[in-house]
Write a protein that holds these residues in place. Structure first.
Motif, mmCIF file in Angstrom:
data_model
loop_
_atom_site.group_PDB
_atom_site.id
_atom_site.type_symbol
_atom_site.label_atom_id
_atom_site.label_comp_id
_atom_site.label_asym_id
_atom_site.label_seq_id
_atom_site.Cartn_x
_atom_site.Cartn_y
_atom_site.Cartn_z
ATOM 1 N N ASN A 1 -0.072 18.877 -14.334
ATOM 2 C CA ASN A 1 -0.504 19.838 -15.488
ATOM 3 C C ASN A 1 -1.863 20.570 -15.619
ATOM 4 O O ASN A 1 -2.003 21.585 -15.861
ATOM 5 C CB ASN A 1 0.017 19.175 -16.627
ATOM 6 N N LEU A 2 -2.798 19.452 -15.008
ATOM 7 C CA LEU A 2 -4.046 20.212 -14.901
ATOM 8 C C LEU A 2 -4.292 21.239 -13.490
ATOM 9 O O LEU A 2 -4.931 22.257 -13.703
ATOM 10 C CB LEU A 2 -5.196 19.006 -14.514
ATOM 11 N N MET A 3 -3.497 21.055 -12.817
ATOM 12 C CA MET A 3 -3.638 21.989 -11.334
ATOM 13 C C MET A 3 -3.001 23.142 -11.941
ATOM 14 O O MET A 3 -3.262 24.416 -11.694
ATOM 15 C CB MET A 3 -2.796 21.328 -10.283
ATOM 16 N N PRO B 1 8.629 18.873 -28.595
ATOM 17 C CA PRO B 1 9.806 18.587 -27.641
ATOM 18 C C PRO B 1 9.453 19.256 -26.109
ATOM 19 O O PRO B 1 9.972 18.681 -25.141
ATOM 20 C CB PRO B 1 10.836 19.288 -28.326
ATOM 21 N N GLY B 2 8.471 20.185 -26.072
ATOM 22 C CA GLY B 2 8.375 20.472 -24.796
ATOM 23 C C GLY B 2 7.018 20.088 -24.031
ATOM 24 O O GLY B 2 6.553 20.700 -23.001
ATOM 25 N N CYS B 3 6.534 19.132 -24.795
ATOM 26 C CA CYS B 3 5.169 18.590 -24.349
ATOM 27 C C CYS B 3 5.182 17.450 -23.363
ATOM 28 O O CYS B 3 5.926 16.556 -23.686
ATOM 29 C CB CYS B 3 4.262 18.289 -25.475
ATOM 30 N N PHE B 4 4.436 17.325 -22.385
ATOM 31 C CA PHE B 4 4.531 16.419 -21.317
ATOM 32 C C PHE B 4 3.949 15.069 -21.754
ATOM 33 O O PHE B 4 3.993 13.979 -21.269
ATOM 34 C CB PHE B 4 3.845 16.727 -20.003
ATOM 35 N N ASP C 1 12.574 17.344 -18.673
ATOM 36 C CA ASP C 1 12.947 16.692 -17.689
ATOM 37 C C ASP C 1 11.750 16.331 -16.769
ATOM 38 O O ASP C 1 11.934 15.190 -16.090
ATOM 39 C CB ASP C 1 13.573 17.743 -16.384
ATOM 40 N N GLU C 2 10.524 16.771 -16.786
ATOM 41 C CA GLU C 2 9.432 16.178 -16.290
ATOM 42 C C GLU C 2 9.203 14.856 -16.674
ATOM 43 O O GLU C 2 8.612 13.819 -15.790
ATOM 44 C CB GLU C 2 8.306 16.929 -16.745
ATOM 45 N N PRO D 1 11.570 10.536 -15.402
ATOM 46 C CA PRO D 1 11.302 9.525 -14.339
ATOM 47 C C PRO D 1 10.248 8.429 -15.234
ATOM 48 O O PRO D 1 10.122 7.295 -14.555
ATOM 49 C CB PRO D 1 10.360 10.060 -13.346
ATOM 50 N N TYR D 2 9.793 8.671 -16.337
ATOM 51 C CA TYR D 2 8.666 7.673 -16.837
ATOM 52 C C TYR D 2 9.443 7.021 -18.296
ATOM 53 O O TYR D 2 9.011 5.853 -18.577
ATOM 54 C CB TYR D 2 7.451 8.531 -17.183
ATOM 55 N N VAL D 3 10.187 7.749 -19.010
ATOM 56 C CA VAL D 3 10.645 7.492 -20.300
ATOM 57 C C VAL D 3 11.937 7.651 -20.405
ATOM 58 O O VAL D 3 12.784 8.719 -19.853
ATOM 59 C CB VAL D 3 9.805 8.021 -21.415
ATOM 60 N N SER D 4 12.973 6.935 -21.181
ATOM 61 C CA SER D 4 14.120 7.336 -21.489
ATOM 62 C C SER D 4 14.255 7.339 -23.115
ATOM 63 O O SER D 4 13.702 6.637 -23.885
ATOM 64 C CB SER D 4 15.265 6.250 -21.100
ATOM 65 N N ALA D 5 15.166 8.069 -23.748
ATOM 66 C CA ALA D 5 15.314 8.454 -25.100
ATOM 67 C C ALA D 5 16.661 7.536 -25.466
ATOM 68 O O ALA D 5 17.509 7.356 -24.763
ATOM 69 C CB ALA D 5 15.595 9.704 -25.565
#
Length: 264
Positions: free
Chosen positions: A146-148, A175-178, A204-205, A208-212
């Protein structure tokens, strides 16, 4: 309409890109014309005096250019004078990096490299007078990606004494925030997107890190209800105070100057 067109033509004749420093209001041409007149008058006075220092010395006061967006006096002057010289007033932060500072794309970095490269990227951003302020514990790969994106977007330039840009990654739309899983506000607020999904919504990003889970939706719905109730209570209290009358004037304040608490 004709007056508006003539004003814009004046800037064209001067070789100035109006769109770089002006906020157009096509639905309110009277307002737009007043702003155009103000900016044009300022430009002509600046051309007459030749510099900011001469302009302020002759007029005997501190003045600043009526450009958009107004950031701070030093940055506004810096951008105005660059604009008058035909130079850019917006620049991607990556273009401010030292020539020898190069960064690979996120896909080219393995897990052993990403942590150190993310820290190096943040330090390089800070060396340009800009900054980064994100939620804690976000995976380095997400931060780097995101910084890139951010450093390659054009931003208004700030002057030598002006403040830089701070990247906090927040658009106000959770909802749209990483950052949502690691953000106190994002992880405790319930949005229509969550209700439609039947669980907390993650882009979607983040998958790989969290699930709801549906259970998590129940938790944030409860937290949101508590927050809404608290806000309503605050609003009602302040409406009551507002109806009680205006704040005291200076004379009223003076009457209570020796008391521990003011009556509002």
């Amino acid at each position: 309409m004709r007056h508006n067109h003539l004003l814009k033509k004046e800037f064209e004749h001067l070789g100035l890109d109006l769109a770089a420093v002006f906020h157009f209001t096509p639905l309110d041409l009277d307002l737009e014309n007043r702003r155009l007149e103000s900016l044009l008058d300022f430009v002509k006075r600046y051309q007459q005096y030749g510099s900011r220092e001469s302009m302020e010395a002759v007029e005997g006061k501190f003045i600043y250019p009526p450009i958009y967006p107004g950031i701070d006096p030093w940055s506004d002057w810096y951008r105005f004078e660059r604009w008058m010289r035909g130079e850019s007033v917006r620049e991607a932060i990556v273009n401010l990096f030292p020539i020898h500072k190069e960064f690979l794309s996120e896909e080219e970095l393995d897990d052993d490299q990403i942590e150190s490269e993310t820290q190096r990227l943040i330090e390089t951003i800070e060396s340009t007078g800009n900054g980064v302020c994100l939620a804690e514990d976000i995976p380095a790969r997400l931060i780097y990606r995101n910084l890139m994106e951010w450093i390659n977007e054009p931003h208004e330039l700030s002057g030598p004494y002006g403040g830089g840009w701070i990247y906090d990654g927040c658009s106000g739309y959770c909802p749209g925030c990483f950052q949502r899983p690691w953000c106190e506000t994002g992880s405790s607020s319930c949005w229509p997107d969550d209700e439609e999904e039947g669980k907390i919504y993650y882009i979607d990003e983040l998958k790989p890190y969290v699930s709801a889970s549906p259970q998590l939706l129940a938790i944030i719905s409860k937290l949101q209800a508590e927050e809404d109730a608290s806000f309503e209570e605050w609003k009602n209290e302040n409406e009551t105070k507002k109806e009680a009358g205006p704040f005291l004037d200076h004379e009223g304040l003076r009457d209570h100057s020796n008391e521990d608490e003011l009556p509002f």
